[in-house]
Scaffold this active site. Structure first.
Site, PDB file in Angstrom:
ATOM      1  CE  LYS A  40      -0.838   0.548   4.990  1.00 25.72           C
ATOM      2  NZ  LYS A  40      -1.882   0.646   6.030  1.00 25.72           N
ATOM      3  CG  ASP A  41       3.614   2.181   2.759  1.00 22.78           C
ATOM      4  OD1 ASP A  41       2.574   2.841   2.962  1.00 22.78           O
ATOM      5  OD2 ASP A  41       4.218   1.561   3.665  1.00 22.78           O
ATOM      6  NE  ARG A  68      -7.833   3.172   2.773  1.00 20.53           N
ATOM      7  CZ  ARG A  68      -8.051   2.496   3.896  1.00 20.53           C
ATOM      8  NH1 ARG A  68      -9.247   1.992   4.153  1.00 20.53           N
ATOM      9  NH2 ARG A  68      -7.067   2.299   4.757  1.00 20.53           N
ATOM     10  NE  ARG A  69      -7.029   2.874   7.978  1.00 17.15           N
ATOM     11  CZ  ARG A  69      -5.715   2.843   8.089  1.00 17.15           C
ATOM     12  NH1 ARG A  69      -5.054   3.934   8.489  1.00 17.15           N
ATOM     13  NH2 ARG A  69      -5.043   1.745   7.806  1.00 17.15           N
ATOM     14  NE  ARG A  85       2.851  11.248   9.285  1.00 22.86           N
ATOM     15  CZ  ARG A  85       3.613  10.307   8.732  1.00 22.86           C
ATOM     16  NH1 ARG A  85       3.117   9.145   8.448  1.00 22.86           N
ATOM     17  NH2 ARG A  85       4.870  10.547   8.446  1.00 22.86           N
ATOM     18  N   GLY A  86       2.816   8.561  13.060  1.00 21.43           N
ATOM     19  CA  GLY A  86       3.723   7.797  13.894  1.00 21.43           C
ATOM     20  C   GLY A  86       3.622   6.312  13.631  1.00 21.43           C
ATOM     21  NE  ARG A 109       0.087   5.495  12.792  1.00 18.17           N
ATOM     22  CZ  ARG A 109      -0.291   5.357  11.539  1.00 18.17           C
ATOM     23  NH1 ARG A 109      -1.455   4.796  11.253  1.00 18.17           N
ATOM     24  NH2 ARG A 109       0.474   5.775  10.553  1.00 18.17           N
ATOM     25  CB  CYS A 151      -0.034   6.484  -0.889  1.00 17.47           C
ATOM     26  SG  CYS A 151       1.198   5.455  -1.694  1.00 17.47           S
TER      27      CYS A 151
END
Length: 311
Positions: free
Chosen positions: A79-80, A127-128, A145-146, A151, A238
């Site tokens: 996905k990256d 997206r989420r 982030r992180g 997280r 992405c």
């Protein structure tokens, strides 16, 4: 002389590199060492990927390690990986896909539909953000982030009432007990390539690429190729509000895909979800392109333009 695997230094990235190293040794009899590489995404880990303005923010420096012969292969979450791949590189193997779904972790133990109005939900993904707000426009969906441990720490100290992350990452790190609810694909379609690991090499290393191809999972490759073709046809990177999930069902390659507006007050027309399928033997990329064009015809192009994507 052992192979060298370039990887980021996060716990999840090291797990992924270790998984590939184990398979190299166990199935191909090849030893491998881990080479740590710091990426742009790691150096600016408190800025959103969109704010960084970089494609392939988590893989660029890993590819530089390949070019500079500091490593023979790199391991990525698919996905990256940008849809456009430099011709100097190859992906001789995509491993069998893990769970594609996202999951919710909440401080109170409340499931998604039971979160109180105004609850602060953290996510790193546009997206989420779009899909969660489509279902619950009353929630505050904030940037998160992180790495996984960062997280979780932010959730535990009360920065968020809940967070949404990829289930595969928690499974790989042995943290599945933290999950409050696995979010069904009917609610949140995954990111293109979510749950799949790819091995990247120099395209010129033909002998090595032939060996690594033995680790390939053809079913996962077909699904990933279909999803990435859809994203490429939409000209999305992405960080666009696109979800897609391709899989084999009853001998056919089936794919669901959606495009959603990030506007919490958007009308029903700001969310488009369609499905398509193809028989065994048809090109997965064709399925992706056909479904993408159907989404564009249904109005997805305008939604994507609102996110800053240029055609």
């Amino acid at each position: 002389m052992p192979l060298r695997i370039a990887t980021r230094g996060s716990a999840l990235a090291l797990w992924q590199a270790g998984r590939v190293r184990g398979r190299l040794l166990g199935e191909l009899g090849l030893g491998a060492d881990i080479v740590l590489v710091k990426t742009s995404g790691d150096r600016f880990n408190q800025a959103s990927v969109g704010a960084l303005g970089l494609k392939g923010v988590f893989i660029k420096e890993l590819e530089e390690a390949l070019v500079e012969s500091r490593a023979e292969l790199a391991v990525h979450s698919m996905k990256d990986v940008p849809t456009a791949i430099d011709s100097r590189f190859a992906f001789p193997a995509v491993l069998r896909r893990d769970d594609v779904r996202d999951c919710l972790l909440s401080r109170s133990g409340a499931a998604f539909d039971q979160l109180p109005p105004g609850a602060r939900v953290g996510t790193s993904s546009l997206r989420r953000r779009a899909l969660l707000r489509h279902r619950r426009p009353d929630l505050e969906v904030a940037d998160l982030r992180g790495n996984v441990d960062t997280r979780l720490a932010k959730l535990d100290r009360g920065d968020y009432d809940a967070i949404v992350v990829a289930k595969a990452g928690l499974d790989r790190l042995g943290l599945a007990e933290r999950i409050t609810q696995v979010l069904p694909c009917e609610l949140v379609l995954p990111a293109v390539g979510q749950g799949a690991l790819g091995i990247e090499t120099r395209a010129a290393d033909s002998d090595l690429n032939r060996l690594l191809a033995e680790l390939e999972d053809p079913e996962t490759r077909a699904a990933i190729d279909a999803e990435r073709a859809l994203l490429a046809e939409l000209e999305g990177g992405c960080q666009v509000p696109v979800g897609a999930w391709a899989r084999r069902e009853n001998g056919r390659l089936v794919m669901d895909a959606c495009v959603a507006s990030v506007d919490p007050g958007a009308s029903e027309g700001e969310f488009i979800r369609l499905s398509a399928d193809a028989s065994t033997g048809e090109e997965p990329e064709k399925l992706g392109r056909v479904l993408a064009r159907r989404l564009l015809d249904a109005g997805a192009d305008r939604i994507l333009r609102l996110t800053g994507r240029n055609r």
